[in-house]
Design an enzyme around this catalytic site. Structure first.
Site, mmCIF file in Angstrom:
data_model
loop_
_atom_site.group_PDB
_atom_site.id
_atom_site.type_symbol
_atom_site.label_atom_id
_atom_site.label_comp_id
_atom_site.label_asym_id
_atom_site.label_seq_id
_atom_site.Cartn_x
_atom_site.Cartn_y
_atom_site.Cartn_z
ATOM 1 N N ARG A 1 -4.343 -1.383 1.101
ATOM 2 C CA ARG A 1 -3.665 -0.815 -0.068
ATOM 3 C C ARG A 1 -2.737 -1.834 -0.744
ATOM 4 O O ARG A 1 -2.629 -1.860 -1.959
ATOM 5 C CB ARG A 1 -2.865 0.410 0.375
ATOM 6 C CG ARG A 1 -2.076 1.019 -0.714
ATOM 7 C CD ARG A 1 -1.481 2.354 -0.304
ATOM 8 N NE ARG A 1 -0.691 2.853 -1.405
ATOM 9 C CZ ARG A 1 0.577 2.542 -1.610
ATOM 10 N NH1 ARG A 1 1.206 1.755 -0.768
ATOM 11 N NH2 ARG A 1 1.233 3.004 -2.638
ATOM 12 N N GLU B 1 -5.314 18.678 4.369
ATOM 13 C CA GLU B 1 -5.880 17.644 5.248
ATOM 14 C C GLU B 1 -4.790 17.118 6.175
ATOM 15 O O GLU B 1 -3.611 17.178 5.836
ATOM 16 C CB GLU B 1 -6.402 16.465 4.400
ATOM 17 C CG GLU B 1 -7.503 16.857 3.435
ATOM 18 C CD GLU B 1 -7.892 15.702 2.506
ATOM 19 O OE1 GLU B 1 -7.433 14.562 2.734
ATOM 20 O OE2 GLU B 1 -8.634 15.962 1.560
ATOM 21 N N LYS C 1 -3.914 18.911 -1.397
ATOM 22 C CA LYS C 1 -4.465 18.451 -2.672
ATOM 23 C C LYS C 1 -5.037 19.631 -3.450
ATOM 24 O O LYS C 1 -5.665 20.516 -2.856
ATOM 25 C CB LYS C 1 -5.599 17.448 -2.422
ATOM 26 C CG LYS C 1 -5.177 16.232 -1.617
ATOM 27 C CD LYS C 1 -6.379 15.390 -1.200
ATOM 28 C CE LYS C 1 -5.915 14.205 -0.366
ATOM 29 N NZ LYS C 1 -7.031 13.449 0.203
ATOM 30 N N LEU D 1 1.824 8.991 -2.329
ATOM 31 C CA LEU D 1 2.051 10.416 -2.572
ATOM 32 C C LEU D 1 3.537 10.729 -2.550
ATOM 33 O O LEU D 1 4.302 10.071 -1.845
ATOM 34 C CB LEU D 1 1.368 11.246 -1.479
ATOM 35 C CG LEU D 1 -0.154 11.161 -1.403
ATOM 36 C CD1 LEU D 1 -0.657 11.936 -0.192
ATOM 37 C CD2 LEU D 1 -0.775 11.719 -2.673
ATOM 38 N N CYS E 1 36.699 -4.878 28.726
ATOM 39 C CA CYS E 1 35.364 -5.453 28.598
ATOM 40 C C CYS E 1 34.692 -5.392 29.979
ATOM 41 O O CYS E 1 35.335 -5.691 30.989
ATOM 42 C CB CYS E 1 35.472 -6.903 28.127
ATOM 43 S SG CYS E 1 33.878 -7.736 27.959
ATOM 44 N N ALA F 1 5.420 -5.437 -0.026
ATOM 45 C CA ALA F 1 5.333 -6.231 -1.253
ATOM 46 C C ALA F 1 6.253 -7.460 -1.175
ATOM 47 O O ALA F 1 5.856 -8.564 -1.559
ATOM 48 C CB ALA F 1 5.699 -5.370 -2.446
ATOM 49 N N GLU F 2 7.464 -7.253 -0.644
ATOM 50 C CA GLU F 2 8.396 -8.394 -0.517
ATOM 51 C C GLU F 2 7.840 -9.426 0.467
ATOM 52 O O GLU F 2 7.908 -10.632 0.251
ATOM 53 C CB GLU F 2 9.757 -7.909 -0.019
ATOM 54 C CG GLU F 2 10.575 -7.216 -1.073
ATOM 55 C CD GLU F 2 11.786 -6.511 -0.462
ATOM 56 O OE1 GLU F 2 12.882 -6.984 -0.695
ATOM 57 O OE2 GLU F 2 11.608 -5.507 0.250
ATOM 58 N N LYS G 1 -2.502 14.310 7.705
ATOM 59 C CA LYS G 1 -2.021 13.015 7.212
ATOM 60 C C LYS G 1 -2.108 12.024 8.377
ATOM 61 O O LYS G 1 -1.281 12.047 9.295
ATOM 62 C CB LYS G 1 -0.585 13.127 6.691
ATOM 63 C CG LYS G 1 -0.115 11.870 6.000
ATOM 64 C CD LYS G 1 1.202 12.122 5.282
ATOM 65 C CE LYS G 1 1.669 10.935 4.483
ATOM 66 N NZ LYS G 1 1.699 9.669 5.170
#
Ligand code: IVH
Length: 588
Positions: A137, A114, A304, A84, A422, A36-37, A116
């Site tokens: 979606r 079912e 479900k 879900l 290092c 969405a972002e 996934k």
């Protein structure tokens, strides 16, 4: 006080941000923002570009096809595509079962179990039996119009025909998951790898290689040119109805699945109708063990309630239906041999220990290295070179070493000791940060830090310099041409040819360098990798001063007076300003 940036500036920022997210999502398989972002950024960019056609740029992420990323028209779902709730273990599954039982007191409940499918949710709309529209979606309310792309998915009916048993509804929305099989993914991956071998030999930038079937599937679906989608061997499993107007009446979920199968939709054969939660648990455990027997990826089981009238009474929470739950498989774990523990030096001097592993396929990709975060983590896990270790990777998460398998430890091994120096040729003494678990190389001239700074500077998310990657920057440093970032802009094509760059590679790097000068100042500031100067501070500085010379010449009080620039940030900027790379990068 923050001012509204000019349209050209905002467009440049948005393009840079979106490209970074594209790289993270499609290239690195580690999205940093929600869909969405991401969509909001793309929408803002598209609107701005439409309002300012003079700022059109064909390489904008709104028009590029090369990166397999593009945008589509929005489609508002008439019936929202809710997600879900998850059950992470048997206990949470049992708790869901109790909630269902409470909502349906003294009633028998049948469950449909079912698989996934780990793919991309899709809604396909048929009007009077004809294929009309397909949408992703998106955020559940609004998705993207991928009608032309989904039309190319094999095995989907395009015209619905009534049968003896079923009539065809006036409107039928079929929901399911689009996915790429593991075989097709492997085929695509090796094609891309072969393409890259050829491109590298010709001095061209590599294309991104898909990391797992889900990302390959999503990338293939989101193509501007549907013929590319058609070439990608996508498939679908249908598992739910969306909007339905007219047609047969149903009382159970399993009957709707039979109806979909009768109309020619692919319905997964591994579906089970059961009468008790014990049987649900058995189904989940079976597939947890056997998930890799399938030719496609699954990441759990969806359970479900079968009876549609019971579903109606159970209803929805604000996020998800109460009548369904996603049982998620625990992160996948494998054992392998820890060959070595090494340390890497980042561009800010931070030293990170990492595990060098016997390559192992886990969580959808081959892992041969895994971060060990910091010295405390290594001590806590007490992993030792030569140990057999447990490696875990869940979905998009970075692979991690869980710990050693003690029963397999060889006699006489000692805890790993964090190096005191290092690993670079200077070998300066490493310093442990006081309050955090980090260890640092504080040598300003450390060549390993410098290498990382150059690589970061040139990377896609920063200055995006085509033709400048790990290997070419190594060659430039080894030849003595480049001591730091600023030197890049003093390079000449003859120098590159003299150290064995092909004409094509050399030209592409020169063009890449030249083009990178068009990046906005704020992006340059971020790309320089100054401690505390991220995109927000960089924006503030760029907005306030406008060009690099003014920042370099700014009196201390001026810098300090800027909102959001605290002492630590100021100090960091001051230190960096004395660095020659700033002075040489004069084109801004
Ligand atoms: S049913 C309201 N069934 O999982 C019910 N979803 O975590 C909607 N998924 O967004 C979904 N396999 O993308 C359902 N057999 C299956 C599924 C499935 C995969 C995905 C789907 C959904 C997500 C929810």
């Amino acid at each position: 006080m923050a001012r509204t940036p000019s349209p050209s500036k905002r467009i440049a920022e948005l393009r840079a941000q979106i490209q970074e997210h594209n790289q993270a999502y499609y290239g690195d398989d580690s999205p940093r923002v929600s869909d969405a972002e991401y969509d909001a950024l793309v929408r803002e960019l598209r609107d701005l570009e439409e309002a300012h056609p003079d700022l059109f740029d064909e390489s904008s992420p709104t028009v590029t096809v090369g990166g397999a990323v593009t945008t589509f028209d929005p489609v508002v779902h008439r019936v929202p595509m809710t997600s879900l709730d998850n059950a992470m273990d048997e206990k949470e599954l049992a708790e869901w079962g109790e909630r269902v039982a409470k909502g349906l007191p003294d009633e028998a409940v049948r469950y449909v179990c079912e698989l996934k499918i780990d793919g991309l949710a899709i809604s396909i709309r048929f009007e009077n039996g004809a294929y009309a529209q397909a949408a992703t979606r998106g955020d559940g309310r609004t998705g993207e119009d991928v009608t032309a792309n989904v039309r190319t998915v094999a095995g989907l009916p395009k015209e619905l025909k009534a049968s003896k048993k079923f009539t065809v509804p006036e409107v039928l929305e079929v929901r399911g998951e689009i996915y790429m099989s593991i075989d097709s993914f492997m085929k695509l991956k090796s094609e891309k790898e072969r393409e890259n071998a050829e491109r590298t030999a010709a001095g061209r930038a590599p294309v991104s290689v898909p990391v797992n079937p889900r990302n390959a599937g999503a990338g293939s679906l989101r193509q501007k040119d549907a013929s590319v989608t058609a070439s990608r061997e996508l498939s679908m499993w249908s598992y739910q109805l969306g909007e339905v107007i007219g047609g047969p009446e149903f009382t159970s979920h399993h009957a709707t699945l039979e109806f979909l199968a009768a109309l020619g939709f692919p319905v997964n054969p591994e579906i089970k109708l059961v009468d008790s939660l014990e049987d649900v648990v058995a189904f989940c455990n079976h597939w947890k063990e056997h998930r890799h027997d399938l030719p496609y990826d699954i990441d759990g089981v969806v359970v479900k309630v079968d009876n549609l009238e019971q579903r109606e009474r159970l209803g929805f929470t604000s996020r998800a239906p109460r009548w369904a739950i996603a049982f998620k498989f625990p992160p996948e774990e494998k054992t392998t041999v820890l060959r070595d523990i090494q340390i890497s030096v980042g561009r800010t001097g931070r030293v990170t220990p990492f595990a060098v592993l016997e390559p192992v396929f886990v969580g959808g990709s081959t892992v041969s290295m895994a971060t060990l975060h910091n010295r405390d983590q290594v001590a806590l896990k007490d992993v030792r070179p030569g140990d057999t270790v447990v490696v875990r990777k869940a979905g998009d998460v970075i692979p991690e070493v869980v710990g050693p398998v003690m029963s397999e430890r060889k006699k006489g091994t000692k805890p790993w000791v964090f190096p005191a120096q290092c690993p670079c040729p200077i070998g300066s003494t490493l310093v442990k940060d006081e309050d955090v678990a980090d260890t640092r190389c504080v040598e300003p001239g450390c060549p390993f830090q410098r290498d990382q700074r150059i690589i970061y500077f040139a990377s896609r998310g920063a200055m995006d310099i085509e033709g400048l990657g790990k290997e070419s920057s190594r060659a430039l440093v080894d030849a003595g041409y480049v001591q730091d970032i600023g030197d890049l802009y003093a390079l000449g094509i003859e120098q590159l040819l003299a150290i064995g760059f092909s004409e094509l590679t050399a030209t592409s790097l020169m063009v890449g360098l030249h083009e990178s000068k068009t990046r906005p100042l704020s992006r340059l500031l971020t790309a320089l990798g100054i401690k505390h100067v991220g995109p927000v501070v960089a924006d503030t500085l760029a907005e306030r001063f406008g060009n690099l010379d003014l920042i370099l010449g700014a009196p201390e009080e001026d810098l300090k007076s800027i909102d959001g620039i605290a002492d630590a940030v100021h100090e960091s900027i001051m230190r960096a300003m004395n660095h020659k790379s700033w002075r040489a990068s004069r084109s801004w």
